[in-house]
Design a protein around this motif. Structure first.
Motif, PDB file in Angstrom:
ATOM      1  N   THR A   1       0.747   4.504  -2.432  1.00 31.48           N
ATOM      2  CA  THR A   1       0.421   5.781  -1.760  1.00 31.48           C
ATOM      3  C   THR A   1       1.633   6.914  -1.748  1.00 31.48           C
ATOM      4  OG1 THR A   1       0.781   5.070   0.301  1.00 31.48           O
ATOM      5  CG2 THR A   1      -1.475   5.061  -0.534  1.00 31.48           C
ATOM      6  N   ASP A   2       2.792   6.380  -1.490  1.00 26.37           N
ATOM      7  CA  ASP A   2       3.722   7.089  -0.952  1.00 26.37           C
ATOM      8  C   ASP A   2       4.950   7.326  -2.027  1.00 26.37           C
ATOM      9  OD1 ASP A   2       2.871   7.496   1.242  1.00 26.37           O
ATOM     10  OD2 ASP A   2       4.071   6.127   2.339  1.00 26.37           O
TER      11      ASP A   2
ATOM     12  N   ARG B   1       0.860  -1.182  -0.022  1.00 25.98           N
ATOM     13  CA  ARG B   1      -0.069   0.166  -0.016  1.00 25.98           C
ATOM     14  C   ARG B   1       0.804   1.307   0.171  1.00 25.98           C
ATOM     15  NH1 ARG B   1      -5.124   1.636   0.889  1.00 25.98           N
ATOM     16  NH2 ARG B   1      -5.402   3.607   2.014  1.00 25.98           N
TER      17      ARG B   1
END
Length: 544
Positions: A515-516, A511
């Motif tokens: 997201t990053d 994840r």
């Protein structure tokens, strides 16, 4: 090595600077020219010595050029950046000849298996606007934008058939000031200075070119290099002046000068006839919406950087980008409107460029760019490969995300990827794959992004990767290895390479990768694409 001469005849600078000229713009152009003639890289101290400017001035100029993405400052070294090619692109786009004729030059090079070039006149020299080279151990090293002395080339005598008495006097003055051609950095200097016999030989070659309609270069530049040239003439409204010259260039190991004349000249003439037909039947482009406020951003940069940002230099450089496709000649009012500058500011920039030989006035009210615009970084930048373009962006990306990054392309078979650039992070345990390494394409995130753009994407089950724009491979190639990749697209939108970040699985969850890390990779890919699109507008960019 003897010092390189700087004289009005070649540089277009020197004494007699107009009172309204913009001094910071003259200095900025001098910095760009020194970087260009040093193959794109110089230290700040070397720039100080080469230009004769104070170190503080050089620092402010390079800071301004870096803000414009025209150069990259790496420690004490300054490197030309692909975005600078926007200036040369403006000239080539306004000229239209590369867009209209380069495909035919490329086809002729393929047919003859020899290098083919297109060149235009630049005062007493010739400057290349297109190169179709052959990939051989012994191949042509000239680049788009390179300037050569007319008397040492095949195109030179053809252009000289149209010289005026003033042009001939200018040529003789330059020859006297620079007898060894030291100011022409693209050619080997003469071992001994030219003499009167050389002058007479060029006059004779010009007379022969006028009579025969072609010209030969029999090892005038260096031993072994031969070329044959034919003029491509404009047919616009009865104008039969030379628009450019097409040349076939070879080596004496393949063809003698006599062979070029008897064997390849007929095919070159046929290709030139087709080029002239192309010029005749292609109407001028419909002017699109003119640019506006090109210089509007400079005010905010001045507020942010303060004294380190030379606004008059930045504004002046944007003036060159006001020209382009459908905008070969502009009035002062049109330049002011395109840039958002006051008429007085735009006028001073144009006066400066006319003094430097970068702009000329075909009529009392209009301005147009000259081939000398290509002297601002285009030759060294025109030979950059995709890995060279991408490398600074990979370094920047690695410094931001603290993970190893790589660039890869698909092999000809489509079954493997080849790593072409990479930056390893400074960790005890990091991913460090050597450039040139090949891995199975389907087993890697890089490969899946590349395969997702092929016709087999549905059969390979990569449709979702194609639509979402990234691939995440989790411990499939190697236990503990997690990799995220995004595509890099060329000007046509085709995926030509892939960019990835690779890490140990314990450092980022799946994840967190999305997201990053994904926004950072996407941003870096966008910057690489922007440079690739600028650099590839009129040049071929090797992928490896």
């Amino acid at each position: 090595m003897p010092a390189k001469p700087t004289n009005d005849a070649h540089e277009g600078t020197g004494s007699g600077v107009p009172a309204e000229a913009v001094t910071p713009l003259i200095r900025g152009i001098a910095v760009l020219r020194e970087l260009t003639e040093s193959n794109g890289t110089l230290s700040l101290s070397a720039l100080e010595r080469a230009t004769g400017l104070a170190r503080s001035t050089v620092d402010r100029i390079t800071a301004t050029l870096a803000r414009m993405d025209h150069v990259r400052v790496d420690g004490r070294d300054v490197h030309l950046a692909p975005r600078l090619m926007e200036l040369g692109n403006a000239y080539l786009s306004a000229l239209r000849l590369p867009a209209l004729l380069s495909a035919r030059a490329d086809a002729l090079a393929d047919e003859l298996d020899e290098s083919v070039s297109l060149a235009v006149a630049d005062r007493d020299g010739i400057r290349f606007i297109h190169q179709a080279t052959r990939r051989r151990a012994m191949s042509l090293s000239f680049r788009i934008g390179d300037l050569l002395p007319a008397e040492r080339t095949a195109p030179g005598p053809l252009f000289a058939t149209e010289w005026t008495d003033t042009d001939w006097r200018h040529w003789r003055d330059r020859r006297a000031a620079d007898p060894r051609d030291l100011s022409f950095t693209a050619v080997p200097p003469r071992k001994y200075g030219a003499d009167a016999r050389d002058d007479e030989a060029f006059v004779s070659r010009t007379e022969e070119a006028a009579a025969n309609g072609f010209a030969l270069d029999d090892q005038l530049i260096e031993p072994g290099l031969v070329a044959v040239s034919v003029p491509v003439r404009s047919s616009h409204e009865g104008d039969r002046r030379i628009a450019c010259v097409a040349s076939v260039v070879s080596h004496t190991s393949r063809h003698t000068a006599h062979d070029l004349r008897t064997t390849l000249l007929p095919r070159l003439r046929s290709a030139v006839t087709e080029m002239e037909r192309e010029l005749h039947r292609t109407p001028p482009p419909e002017p699109g919406p003119p640019p506006s406020n090109l210089a509007l951003w400079t005010g905010a940069s001045k507020q942010q950087l303060g004294r380190d940002f030379i606004e008059s230099l930045a504004r002046g450089l944007t003036v060159l980008t006001a020209f382009g496709d459908g905008r070969p000649e502009l009035t002062l009012t049109e330049v002011a409107q395109a840039t958002g500058l006051a008429r007085a500011t735009a006028r001073r920039a144009l006066i400066t460029y006319e003094h430097l030989g970068l702009v000329t006035t075909p009529s009392p009210r209009t301005f147009t760019l000259t081939p000398r615009v290509l002297s601002l970084g285009f030759p060294p930048l025109s030979r950059r490969s995709l890995p060279e373009i991408a490398q600074p962006h990979l370094s920047d990306l690695t410094s931001r995300i603290h993970e190893s990054t790589s660039l890869a392309v698909l092999s000809d078979s489509g079954e493997e990827i080849q790593y072409t650039a990479g930056v390893a992070t400074g960790r005890v345990m990091s991913v460090n794959i050597t450039v040139g390494t090949r891995l199975p394409a389907y087993a890697t995130a890089l490969g899946r992004v590349l395969l997702a753009d092929t016709q087999d994407h549905e059969r390979l089950g990569l449709t979702s990767i194609r639509s979402q724009g990234y691939a995440l491979v989790d411990e499939e190639l190697e236990e503990g290895l997690r990799s995220l990749a995004v595509p890099v697209r060329d000007r046509s939108g085709r995926v030509v390479a892939a960019l990835n970040a690779a890490m140990h699985a314990s450092r980022h969850t799946r994840r967190a990768c999305v997201t990053d890390l994904l926004p950072e990779l996407t941003s870096a890919a966008t910057r690489i694409e922007s440079d690739l699109h600028t650099a590839g507008r009129f040049t071929h960019i090797p992928l490896t």
